[in-house]
Design a protein around this motif. Structure first.
Motif, PDB file in Angstrom:
ATOM      1  N   CYS A 270       1.443   3.847   7.445  1.00 57.08           N
ATOM      2  CA  CYS A 270       1.531   4.793   6.564  1.00 57.08           C
ATOM      3  C   CYS A 270       2.948   5.117   5.882  1.00 57.08           C
ATOM      4  O   CYS A 270       3.672   5.576   6.768  1.00 57.08           O
ATOM      5  N   MET A 272       3.880   7.638   4.429  1.00 55.16           N
ATOM      6  CA  MET A 272       4.092   9.338   4.657  1.00 55.16           C
ATOM      7  C   MET A 272       4.266   9.751   6.003  1.00 55.16           C
ATOM      8  O   MET A 272       4.207  10.857   6.198  1.00 55.16           O
ATOM      9  N   CYS A 284      -0.902  12.719   1.625  1.00 56.44           N
ATOM     10  CA  CYS A 284      -1.757  11.460   1.321  1.00 56.44           C
ATOM     11  C   CYS A 284      -1.475  11.125  -0.120  1.00 56.44           C
ATOM     12  O   CYS A 284      -1.841  11.755  -0.948  1.00 56.44           O
ATOM     13  N   ILE A 285      -0.909   9.941  -0.296  1.00 54.99           N
ATOM     14  CA  ILE A 285      -0.730   9.487  -1.652  1.00 54.99           C
ATOM     15  C   ILE A 285      -1.764   8.573  -2.065  1.00 54.99           C
ATOM     16  O   ILE A 285      -1.668   7.836  -3.317  1.00 54.99           O
ATOM     17  N   THR A 286      -2.840   8.385  -1.273  1.00 53.70           N
ATOM     18  CA  THR A 286      -3.928   7.180  -1.280  1.00 53.70           C
ATOM     19  C   THR A 286      -3.427   6.268  -1.851  1.00 53.70           C
ATOM     20  O   THR A 286      -3.876   5.449  -2.759  1.00 53.70           O
ATOM     21  N   CYS A 287      -2.446   5.493  -1.094  1.00 50.04           N
ATOM     22  CA  CYS A 287      -2.057   4.203  -1.482  1.00 50.04           C
ATOM     23  C   CYS A 287      -2.838   2.958  -0.677  1.00 50.04           C
ATOM     24  O   CYS A 287      -2.631   1.939  -1.227  1.00 50.04           O
ATOM     25  N   ALA A 288      -3.818   3.475   0.187  1.00 51.32           N
ATOM     26  CA  ALA A 288      -4.947   2.652   0.740  1.00 51.32           C
ATOM     27  C   ALA A 288      -4.331   1.547   1.773  1.00 51.32           C
ATOM     28  O   ALA A 288      -5.196   0.653   2.165  1.00 51.32           O
ATOM     29  N   CYS A 290      -3.766   2.245   4.832  1.00 53.10           N
ATOM     30  CA  CYS A 290      -4.223   2.227   6.142  1.00 53.10           C
ATOM     31  C   CYS A 290      -5.801   1.770   5.866  1.00 53.10           C
ATOM     32  O   CYS A 290      -6.242   1.258   7.147  1.00 53.10           O
TER      33      CYS A 290
HETATM   34  S1  SF4 Z   1      -3.801   6.383   2.019  1.00 57.95           S
HETATM   35 FE1  SF4 Z   1      -3.323   5.811   4.150  1.00 57.95          FE
HETATM   36  S2  SF4 Z   1      -1.402   4.908   4.398  1.00 57.95           S
HETATM   37 FE2  SF4 Z   1      -1.576   5.606   2.208  1.00 57.95          FE
HETATM   38  S3  SF4 Z   1      -0.567   7.777   2.321  1.00 57.95           S
HETATM   39 FE3  SF4 Z   1      -2.600   8.276   2.652  1.00 57.95          FE
HETATM   40  S4  SF4 Z   1      -3.054   8.022   4.772  1.00 57.95           S
HETATM   41 FE4  SF4 Z   1      -1.079   7.022   4.462  1.00 57.95          FE
END
Ligand code: SF4
Ligand code: SF4
Length: 476
Positions: A270, A272, A284-288, A290
């Motif tokens: 992650c 972040m 969470c920037i929802t980069c996916a 994870c």
């Molecule tokens: S999507 Fe997952 S990896 Fe991306 S910032 Fe949110 S928790 Fe972290």
């Protein structure tokens, strides 16, 4: 003094984050977006576009000195800046649309802060190694030759990227090849050097050191986005009802275990530095990434993928009740997103129509009201007007100026005995014009007479007009 006398510090130093390398479809998508967006940013100023003589041949150019914006075959004058406003409105609506459908996808994939940070992390990993090697280097107290070499190499590469970033930005405001030479020979304007220096410093600082701190503390978007999301928005989440109790938890010792083996892969990748298993978080920037990390783990332990996934809140309720989630298209196509799409499309169509119907002749008429009229020696009344003509063609044109209203009035152009004026290609011309009403004529005696200025392009007969008024003696 006791502890009570010392208030706890409200400052928490940044904990450096060392994201681990990960591979998977979302990571691949992010690489593609990174290459495309950076490619566009660095390459576009170098694209050429032939507009004929006397006009810049740079495909995309913001010519501040001449207040013109060139975008391939489109050129926008300063008084047409509503086109730019329209594009900004479309960008805003597009952001609303994507956020309401897919949460913070802009943040996770295309935001410049994310893209440049990704690039800086790539360089860091290339120079210093993956997460563990970087962690070891960070924790190494002794500053030896290797540590200095690695740090200097990394910072030098970051600096080169930062300079290229600042340099590319100024190329959008002047002829790129010329400015490139001028920058290196010390001939460029001071403002160009200052802009490059500021953007170099911000890119270096934001991408290299501040990273996730910009997203968490400096950017207002995480606070605003909640207004655009609802329980049908797809966002990255952990299927806690499937993953818990996780392997190392106290509950797992007595109960059947969930699918999460507590390997921390999702946390280690992650950018972040958060644990998505703790639930939705502002960070969470929802980069996916994870999702990619956890899917990889699930495959290796023979469990179904999707322990971490794009999930809507409404589906969570269904899944907890043992039902199947709704189809993805049902989350994407719903009244809210359709409304944003309709608004976005409406503004786009309006801009296209405005672009295609705009005239090649632009006229503005400003009556000179100080004085409102002049009485000539023969008793005729004269009004003065400043007419600005814009020739949007690529060749010089001759424009005839005529006045319509009362047949008694006649027109006279300052500086020429003719009723026509020549305007250079793609330029504007300010012409002072006198409208004269003979003595005792109705416009000379009336307080106000409506008149219309006609402008005719003598090369093709195109015409445009502007209404104004003639001021006579009235009740004097
Ligand atoms: S999507 Fe997952 S990896 Fe991306 S910032 Fe949110 S928790 Fe972290
Ligand atoms: S990657 Fe998956 S299995 Fe590993 S800790 Fe995260 S959620 Fe659990």
């Amino acid at each position: 003094m006791s502890d009570q006398a010392t208030p706890p510090s409200l400052y928490a130093a940044r904990e450096p984050i060392f994201p681990r390398r990960v591979s998977g479809p979302f990571r691949n998508l992010k690489w593609i977006i990174l290459i495309v967006t950076l490619g566009i940013y660095y390459v576009v100023p170098w694209l050429r576009w032939d507009r004929g003589p006397d006009l810049p041949n740079q495909a995309v150019l913001l010519d501040l000195a001449n207040r013109r914006f060139y975008f391939f075959w489109i050129d926008i004058w300063s008084h047409e800046f509503y086109f730019v406003a329209g594009l900004l409105i479309m960008a805003g609506l597009g952001l609303f649309l994507f956020t309401s459908a897919l949460g913070r996808v802009w943040c996770g994939y295309a935001c410049p802060q994310t893209v440049w940070t990704d690039l800086f992390i790539l360089v860091e990993r290339w120079v210093e190694g993956d997460r563990n090697a970087r962690l070891r280097l960070h924790r190494q107290e002794k500053t030896d030759f290797r540590k200095v070499r690695l740090r200097l190499t990394k910072w030098t590469l970051w600096l080169l990227i930062s300079v290229a970033t600042g340099g590319a930005w100024v190329f959008y405001f002047a002829d790129a090849p010329t400015l490139f030479v001028d920058l290196f020979t010390g001939q460029a304007a001071a403002v160009a050097y200052i802009t490059v220096a500021i953007l170099t410093a911000t890119t270096f600082g934001f991408g290299g050191f501040a990273r996730e701190q910009i997203c968490i503390y400096a950017c207002p978007w995480p606070r605003i986005q909640a207004a655009m999301m609802d329980e049908d928005t797809l966002t990255v989440a952990y299927r806690e009802w499937r993953g818990e109790p996780r392997k190392h938890s106290e509950e797992a010792k007595s109960e059947p275990m969930g699918d999460c083996i507590d390997c921390m892969a999702c946390v280690n990748v992650c950018p972040m530095g958060i644990d998505i298993r703790d639930g939705q978080q502002l960070e969470c920037i929802t980069c996916a990434l994870c999702i990619d990390a956890c899917d990889d783990v699930m495959e290796r332990i023979g469990k179904p993928r999707g322990l971490i996934d794009y999930i809507a809140l409404s589906d969570e309720k269904l899944e907890r009740a043992g039902n199947k989630p709704r189809a993805i298209w049902k989350h994407i196509f719903r009244p809210r997103t359709l409304l944003y799409t309709a608004l976005w499309g409406g503004v786009g169509v309006a801009l296209m129509v405005a672009l295609f119907i705009r005239a090649d002749i632009e006229v503005t008429v400003a009556p000179v009201r100080n004085p409102t009229f002049v009485t000539m020696s023969d008793g005729s009344i004269r009004n003065t007007y400043d007419i600005r003509l814009r020739n949007k063609n690529n060749d010089e044109r001759l424009f005839r100026i005529a006045v319509q209203g009362d047949p008694a009035v006649r027109i006279q152009l300052e500086g020429t005995p003719y009723a026509s004026v020549s305007v250079a290609a793609d330029a504007s011309h300010l012409q002072r014009v006198y409208v004269i009403a003979p003595p005792n004529s109705s416009p000379a005696e009336a307080e106000r007479t409506d008149i219309r200025f006609w402008i005719e392009d003598l090369s093709n007969g195109d015409r445009a007009y502007k209404d104004s008024s003639f001021t006579g003696k009235g009740q004097q």
